[in-house]
Design a protein around this motif. Structure first.
Motif, PDB file in Angstrom:
ATOM      1  N   ASP A  27     -16.209   1.790 -11.153  1.00  0.00           N
ATOM      2  CA  ASP A  27     -16.963   3.011 -10.873  1.00  0.00           C
ATOM      3  C   ASP A  27     -17.577   3.556 -12.177  1.00  0.00           C
ATOM      4  OD1 ASP A  27     -17.881   5.218  -9.565  1.00  0.00           O
ATOM      5  OD2 ASP A  27     -15.920   6.045  -9.041  1.00  0.00           O
ATOM      6  N   ASN A  67      -5.478  -4.671  -9.899  1.00  0.00           N
ATOM      7  CA  ASN A  67      -5.435  -3.634 -10.920  1.00  0.00           C
ATOM      8  C   ASN A  67      -4.870  -4.271 -12.197  1.00  0.00           C
ATOM      9  OD1 ASN A  67      -6.466  -1.490  -9.399  1.00  0.00           O
ATOM     10  ND2 ASN A  67      -4.476  -1.035  -8.505  1.00  0.00           N
ATOM     11  N   TYR A 124       3.243   8.833  -3.536  1.00  0.00           N
ATOM     12  CA  TYR A 124       1.897   8.339  -3.814  1.00  0.00           C
ATOM     13  C   TYR A 124       0.936   9.504  -3.624  1.00  0.00           C
ATOM     14  CZ  TYR A 124      -1.766   4.819  -4.165  1.00  0.00           C
ATOM     15  OH  TYR A 124      -2.824   4.074  -4.595  1.00  0.00           O
ATOM     16  N   PHE A 172     -10.537  -6.897  -6.661  1.00  0.00           N
ATOM     17  CA  PHE A 172      -9.908  -7.243  -7.938  1.00  0.00           C
ATOM     18  C   PHE A 172      -8.499  -6.657  -7.967  1.00  0.00           C
ATOM     19  CE2 PHE A 172     -14.486  -7.042  -8.810  1.00  0.00           C
ATOM     20  CZ  PHE A 172     -14.687  -8.288  -9.378  1.00  0.00           C
ATOM     21  N   ALA A 199       0.841  -1.190   0.000  1.00  0.00           N
ATOM     22  CA  ALA A 199       0.000   0.000   0.000  1.00  0.00           C
ATOM     23  C   ALA A 199       0.881   1.247   0.000  1.00  0.00           C
ATOM     24  CB  ALA A 199      -0.920   0.015   1.229  1.00  0.00           C
ATOM     25  N   TYR A 200       0.382   2.269  -0.637  1.00  0.00           N
ATOM     26  CA  TYR A 200       1.021   3.600  -0.638  1.00  0.00           C
ATOM     27  C   TYR A 200       2.506   3.548  -0.985  1.00  0.00           C
ATOM     28  CZ  TYR A 200      -3.530   4.216   1.042  1.00  0.00           C
ATOM     29  OH  TYR A 200      -4.882   4.131   1.114  1.00  0.00           O
ATOM     30  N   ARG A 240      -6.689   5.411   4.951  1.00  0.00           N
ATOM     31  CA  ARG A 240      -7.353   4.115   4.825  1.00  0.00           C
ATOM     32  C   ARG A 240      -8.712   4.124   5.515  1.00  0.00           C
ATOM     33  NH1 ARG A 240      -4.073  -0.084   2.776  1.00  0.00           N
ATOM     34  NH2 ARG A 240      -5.698  -1.565   3.274  1.00  0.00           N
ATOM     35  N   TRP A 253     -11.532   2.528 -10.707  1.00  0.00           N
ATOM     36  CA  TRP A 253     -12.058   3.521 -11.638  1.00  0.00           C
ATOM     37  C   TRP A 253     -12.927   2.839 -12.697  1.00  0.00           C
ATOM     38  CZ3 TRP A 253     -12.433   4.734 -16.687  1.00  0.00           C
ATOM     39  CH2 TRP A 253     -12.819   6.045 -16.997  1.00  0.00           C
ATOM     40  N   TYR A 303       3.201  -8.868  -8.211  1.00  0.00           N
ATOM     41  CA  TYR A 303       2.107  -7.999  -7.776  1.00  0.00           C
ATOM     42  C   TYR A 303       0.993  -8.864  -7.169  1.00  0.00           C
ATOM     43  CZ  TYR A 303      -2.119  -5.171  -8.234  1.00  0.00           C
ATOM     44  OH  TYR A 303      -3.309  -4.550  -8.001  1.00  0.00           O
ATOM     45  N   ARG A 304       0.794  -8.734  -5.854  1.00  0.00           N
ATOM     46  CA  ARG A 304      -0.186  -9.541  -5.093  1.00  0.00           C
ATOM     47  C   ARG A 304      -0.021 -11.029  -5.400  1.00  0.00           C
ATOM     48  NH1 ARG A 304      -0.361  -5.184  -3.328  1.00  0.00           N
ATOM     49  NH2 ARG A 304      -2.175  -3.943  -2.742  1.00  0.00           N
ATOM     50  N   LYS A 357     -11.386   5.747   3.416  1.00  0.00           N
ATOM     51  CA  LYS A 357     -11.679   5.174   2.106  1.00  0.00           C
ATOM     52  C   LYS A 357     -12.099   3.707   2.135  1.00  0.00           C
ATOM     53  CE  LYS A 357      -8.388   6.449  -1.042  1.00  0.00           C
ATOM     54  NZ  LYS A 357      -7.709   6.561  -2.308  1.00  0.00           N
ATOM     55  N   GLN A 391     -15.509   3.334  -2.391  1.00  0.00           N
ATOM     56  CA  GLN A 391     -14.399   2.752  -3.148  1.00  0.00           C
ATOM     57  C   GLN A 391     -14.952   1.537  -3.889  1.00  0.00           C
ATOM     58  OE1 GLN A 391     -11.941   1.930  -4.934  1.00  0.00           O
ATOM     59  NE2 GLN A 391     -10.121   2.102  -3.633  1.00  0.00           N
ATOM     60  N   ALA A 392     -15.102   1.676  -5.212  1.00  0.00           N
ATOM     61  CA  ALA A 392     -15.778   0.646  -6.002  1.00  0.00           C
ATOM     62  C   ALA A 392     -14.991  -0.660  -6.092  1.00  0.00           C
ATOM     63  CB  ALA A 392     -16.066   1.185  -7.403  1.00  0.00           C
ATOM     64  N   LEU A 393     -13.713  -0.641  -5.668  1.00  0.00           N
ATOM     65  CA  LEU A 393     -12.894  -1.857  -5.749  1.00  0.00           C
ATOM     66  C   LEU A 393     -13.185  -2.822  -4.596  1.00  0.00           C
ATOM     67  CD1 LEU A 393     -10.698  -3.170  -7.389  1.00  0.00           C
ATOM     68  CD2 LEU A 393      -9.007  -1.774  -6.223  1.00  0.00           C
ATOM     69  N   LYS A 451     -20.673   1.632  -8.155  1.00  0.00           N
ATOM     70  CA  LYS A 451     -20.423   2.125  -6.785  1.00  0.00           C
ATOM     71  C   LYS A 451     -21.738   2.232  -6.000  1.00  0.00           C
ATOM     72  CE  LYS A 451     -16.981   5.267  -5.932  1.00  0.00           C
ATOM     73  NZ  LYS A 451     -16.444   6.621  -5.967  1.00  0.00           N
ATOM     74  N   SER A 490      -9.416  -4.874  -1.361  1.00  0.00           N
ATOM     75  CA  SER A 490      -9.611  -4.779  -2.817  1.00  0.00           C
ATOM     76  C   SER A 490     -10.063  -6.137  -3.341  1.00  0.00           C
ATOM     77  CB  SER A 490      -8.296  -4.432  -3.515  1.00  0.00           C
ATOM     78  OG  SER A 490      -7.830  -3.181  -3.093  1.00  0.00           O
TER      79      SER A 490
END
Ligand code: EPU
Length: 350
Positions: A287, A250, A203, A248, A129-130, A231, A284, A163-164, A234, A305-307, A292, A246
């Motif tokens: 959204d 990115n 960030y 999903f 994060a961040y 955090r 995004w 990544y994840r 959001k 936060q649509a994620l 959302k 989250s």
């Protein structure tokens, strides 16, 4: 060894989905797993490892044995020229490790404050994060082979971080394959926290905090407080509204695909990656498809936060994992139809 049967898992998954485990063993040390490996009845059962339950969707009762990781301990394990080596048991809460290391004078984890889940789960999906990911602070981990009971140590390269992603998310398909999902369990993690601490502020949300407060050179404690504030504003607190962070990943696209999307949707949030690809903000995209705040059955899309998918069930009508996955598939379909992009779920679906 503490063995329990027909155990409710609702308190052990942050989505708050009601499901039961056929059998559950609390693992407080290596000897608990050794006891399982010596028990002929338990050996016949399929096994699932459970950490803080903050990155899973339970779609039904769990057949077989759940190993609930409760290995405790936080201490300074050593030092190198450049770093403090801090060790934490797999069952410690990740945020407690962040707060403990900061309080004891070993900063470096502050950007990852308030990430839900346990220490043992943090390497599995290489949490981040961040602007900081676990792999940036990782030293090594001890894990146990769930078939032989042997304890082994892995360095960052051997964990195959992405990544994840890590070797712990991939099943093994043969002797040459390094996949460790279902084969090994993480017992302890050691982090290397740099003695020459530098703030990570690249960030957008943190840059905004610097402008708002007029603090140009924040210390680690200030960054910790900022990340906690960002955090909490959001992301929903799982203790109040069930969720798995989250939902999903990115998605990554080629620069050509990105140019094509920008031509149609000029506002799409995108980040060029060092390897030439482009990462798009899944939140995004979701959204933009109007999701959302929506609810389908008892599962919903968080309104800030649509994620993040959330549990909108009640005591009488609890949200099921099936409802969460139905909503997830509907979102995937609409994002695919509008942008031609396939979103990949981030939590592990059990
Ligand atoms: N956005 C929207 N609408 C939304 C949500 C986001 O337009 O409903 C836009 C935001 O305005 C922003 C962009 O999308 O410009 C990205 O959103 P955000 O900054 O909230 O970060 P993110 O990409 O959604 C990722 C991680 C989080 C991590 C944050 C901060 C993933 C899948 N998620 O979120 O990790 O905390 O960055 O670094 O990589 C997690 O993995 O569970 C998690 C919470």
């Amino acid at each position: 060894m503490i063995l329990e049967h027909n155990v409710p898992l609702q308190p052990y998954n942050t989505f708050g989905i009601a499901a039961r485990a056929e059998a559950l063993v609390r693992v407080r040390s290596e000897s608990d797993i050794h006891a399982v490996l010596k028990d002929v009845q338990l050996l016949k059962l399929p096994r699932q490892v459970l950490g803080g339950g903050s990155n899973i969707v339970l779609t039904g009762d769990v057949k077989g044995l759940v190993l609930k990781m409760e290995v405790a301990g936080l201490h300074l394990a050593g030092e190198t020229d450049k770093a403090w080596i801090v060790e934490a048991g797999a069952g410690e809460r990740w945020h407690d490790l962040v707060a403990w290391s900061l309080a004891h004078g070993y900063p470096g984890l502050e950007n990852m404050a308030l990430i839900p889940g346990t220490v043992g789960a943090s390497p599995v999906q290489n949490i981040g994060a961040y602007g900081v990911e676990l792999q940036d602070r990782f030293h090594e981990l001890d894990a146990m082979d769930l078939f032989t009971g042997e304890v082994f140590t892995l360095n960052a390269a051997q964990c195959g971080f992405g990544y994840r992603d890590s070797v712990f998310k991939h099943a093994s398909h043969g002797p040459e394959d390094l996949g460790l999902a279902g084969r090994a369990v993480i017992l302890r993690v050691r982090l290397a926290l740099p003695k020459k601490w530098k703030p990570e502020l690249g960030y957008l949300d943190l840059e905004r905090k610097m402008t708002e407060t007029g603090i140009a050179n924040p210390d680690a404690r200030t960054i910790f407080d900022w990340v906690c504030q960002i955090r909490s504003a959001k992301l929903p607190d799982p203790a109040v509204i069930g969720n798995a962070g989250s939902f999903f990943k990115n998605p990554t696209v080629t620069p050509e695909q990105c140019a094509d999307i920008i031509a149609r949707e000029p506002k799409v949030v995108h980040y060029p990656m060092p390897d030439g690809s482009v990462k798009l903000a899944a939140g995004w995209l979701i959204d933009a498809c109007g999701w959302k705040g929506k609810t389908v059955g008892h599962a919903g899309v968080y309104d800030k936060q649509a994620l993040v998918l959330v549990n909108r069930g009640t005591a009488e009508h609890p949200c099921t994992g099936g409802e969460v996955m139905t909503l997830a598939r509907a979102i995937q379909t609409s994002v695919y139809e509008r942008f031609g992009i396939r979103l990949e779920p981030e939590p592990v679906v059990i």
